[in-house]
Motif scaffolding. Structure first.
Motif, short mmCIF file in Angstrom:
data_model
loop_
_atom_site.label_atom_id
_atom_site.label_comp_id
_atom_site.label_asym_id
_atom_site.label_seq_id
_atom_site.Cartn_x
_atom_site.Cartn_y
_atom_site.Cartn_z
N ASP A 1 0.83 -1.21 0.00
CA ASP A 1 0.00 0.00 0.00
C ASP A 1 0.86 1.25 0.00
OD1 ASP A 1 -2.36 -1.44 -0.04
OD2 ASP A 1 -2.63 -1.38 2.14
N TYR A 2 1.93 1.24 0.77
CA TYR A 2 2.84 2.39 0.82
C TYR A 2 3.50 2.58 -0.55
CZ TYR A 2 6.58 5.44 2.65
OH TYR A 2 7.44 6.50 2.88
N ALA A 3 3.99 1.49 -1.15
CA ALA A 3 4.65 1.57 -2.45
C ALA A 3 3.69 2.11 -3.51
CB ALA A 3 5.16 0.19 -2.86
N ARG A 4 2.44 1.63 -3.47
CA ARG A 4 1.45 2.08 -4.45
C ARG A 4 1.18 3.58 -4.31
NH1 ARG A 4 -1.93 -1.06 -7.22
NH2 ARG A 4 -1.37 -2.81 -5.88
N ALA A 5 1.02 4.04 -3.08
CA ALA A 5 0.77 5.46 -2.85
C ALA A 5 1.97 6.30 -3.27
CB ALA A 5 0.44 5.68 -1.37
N LEU A 6 3.15 5.80 -3.01
CA LEU A 6 4.37 6.53 -3.38
C LEU A 6 4.48 6.66 -4.89
CD1 LEU A 6 6.74 7.70 -1.72
CD2 LEU A 6 7.99 5.60 -2.23
N MET A 7 4.19 5.57 -5.61
CA MET A 7 4.27 5.60 -7.07
C MET A 7 3.21 6.51 -7.67
SD MET A 7 5.06 1.59 -7.92
CE MET A 7 6.46 0.74 -7.19
N ARG A 8 2.04 6.57 -7.05
CA ARG A 8 0.98 7.45 -7.55
C ARG A 8 1.31 8.91 -7.31
NH1 ARG A 8 -4.20 3.85 -5.49
NH2 ARG A 8 -4.59 2.78 -7.48
N GLY A 9 2.21 9.18 -6.39
CA GLY A 9 2.54 10.56 -6.06
C GLY A 9 3.53 11.20 -7.01
N GLY B 1 0.05 7.78 1.60
CA GLY B 1 -1.11 6.89 1.58
C GLY B 1 -2.10 7.13 2.70
N GLY B 2 -1.76 8.04 3.62
CA GLY B 2 -2.65 8.32 4.76
C GLY B 2 -2.12 7.74 6.06
N PRO B 3 -2.66 8.18 7.19
CA PRO B 3 -2.16 7.75 8.51
C PRO B 3 -2.17 6.24 8.72
CG PRO B 3 -3.63 9.63 8.73
CD PRO B 3 -3.74 9.18 7.31
N GLU B 4 -3.21 5.55 8.27
CA GLU B 4 -3.30 4.11 8.50
C GLU B 4 -2.25 3.35 7.68
OE1 GLU B 4 -4.37 0.51 10.10
OE2 GLU B 4 -4.76 2.57 10.77
N VAL B 5 -2.04 3.77 6.44
CA VAL B 5 -1.00 3.14 5.61
C VAL B 5 0.37 3.37 6.25
CG1 VAL B 5 0.21 3.24 3.39
CG2 VAL B 5 -2.30 3.26 3.47
N LEU B 6 0.60 4.58 6.77
CA LEU B 6 1.88 4.87 7.43
C LEU B 6 2.05 4.02 8.68
CD1 LEU B 6 4.49 6.46 7.71
CD2 LEU B 6 3.19 8.24 8.93
N ARG B 7 0.98 3.86 9.47
CA ARG B 7 1.08 3.05 10.68
C ARG B 7 1.48 1.62 10.35
NH1 ARG B 7 -1.62 -0.60 13.31
NH2 ARG B 7 -3.39 -0.53 11.88
N ARG B 8 0.83 1.03 9.34
CA ARG B 8 1.17 -0.34 8.96
C ARG B 8 2.58 -0.42 8.39
NH1 ARG B 8 -4.23 -0.28 6.87
NH2 ARG B 8 -3.41 -0.11 4.75
N ARG C 1 7.47 3.47 18.81
CA ARG C 1 6.68 4.53 19.47
C ARG C 1 5.77 5.22 18.46
NH1 ARG C 1 11.57 5.89 21.98
NH2 ARG C 1 11.78 7.77 20.70
N LEU C 2 6.32 5.52 17.30
CA LEU C 2 5.53 6.20 16.26
C LEU C 2 4.40 5.30 15.77
CD1 LEU C 2 8.36 7.96 14.21
CD2 LEU C 2 6.76 9.00 15.85
#
Length: 273
Positions: free
Chosen positions: A117-125, A172-179, A269-270
């Motif tokens: 999900d992170y990779a997909r969001a990064l590529m879309r950006g 990708g948003g807070p939830e994508v970043l958390r995962r 922690r993050l």
């Protein structure tokens, strides 16, 4: 790509050991001098039949004959990434043959640690046009690359320094970043992975201009190379002086970074936040 370079270097060495110059060897092989030069510089795909002719002319036989023919066959094999519809991507070709990668990233998590999900969001950006299928294939290829971190037969050592800012950027948003942070914490526990965070409090540092990677090839004997990413593309650097500068820059950011335990504690922690 790397195996082609290794083969080319070996063929050049054999020619020199046989006492032949380019100008002397080329007509014996029915090659032009420029063609033989391109072969020895790995600028063309080397045909197995060419290799047989060169071994004959250079009087090479026995075990060495078989080793070089096998290397020639391996060098002709299409890269695994072609199954994902990708072209002869230089970086993937080099990383596939590498034994260790040292990576510094500024604004994002390194590809070898990314979730899908992170990779997909990064590529879309980034402003690169991709169809949905192309995007799916690129994400799948990135996930495939990560398998070597867990491989027993063909492991890849990853030493990475991540700028702290990347841990806060909600790609990708807070939830994508958390995962994503949770995955980093899991992968950082692998024997093949050394992860360190460069604190924002450091201020100016040796890697402030760009992300970059240094590739090492172990027993293949190929010199290290550097890969530098920038906004509109990337560069592969082969010259020793350029690679040496990359090594110095990496050692500098490594010395400024938190140690692995402190880095992991920060990421955990993050992730809980």
């Amino acid at each position: 790509m790397i195996r082609r370079r290794v083969l080319a270097r070996q063929l050049k060495l054999l020619r020199e050991q046989s006492g032949l110059t380019l100008e002397q060897a080329a007509p014996k092989l029915d090659f032009s001098v420029s063609k033989l030069s391109r072969i020895e510089n790995a600028q063309v795909v080397i045909d197995v039949h060419w290799v047989k002719s060169m071994l004959d002319v250079y009087d090479v036989g026995g075990v060495r004959w078989n080793e070089l023919l096998e290397l020639a066959r391996e060098a002709q094999q299409p890269g695994w990434w072609r199954a994902y519809g990708l072209g002869n991507n230089s970086y993937i070709a080099f990383e596939t043959e590498a034994r260790r990668v040292q990576v510094f990233t500024l604004g994002y998590v390194p590809g070898l640690l990314q979730t899908a999900d992170y990779a997909r969001a990064l590529m879309r950006g980034v402003p690169v046009r991709r169809t949905d299928e192309e995007l799916d294939n690129e994400v799948a290829a990135r996930m495939y690359r990560q398998q070597r971190l867990n491989s027993e037969e063909n492991p890849l050592e990853l030493v990475t320094v991540v700028d702290e800012s990347a841990l806060y950027r909600p790609v990708g948003g807070p939830e994508v970043l958390r995962r994503q942070l949770e995955q980093i914490a899991v992968l950082a526990d692998l024997d093949t992975v050394t992860l360190r965070v460069l604190p924002s409090a450091v201020g100016a540092h040796a890697g402030l201009a760009s992300s970059f990677t240094i590739l090492s090839f172990g027993e293949l004997g190929e010199p290290e190379m550097a890969h530098v990413e920038h906004t509109i593309g990337a560069l592969i650097l082969h010259k020793e002086a350029e690679v040496a500068r990359a090594r110095v820059a990496f050692e500098c950011v490594l010395s400024d970074a938190l140690d692995p335990a402190e880095s992991l504690a920060l990421i955990q922690r993050l992730a809980r936040r």
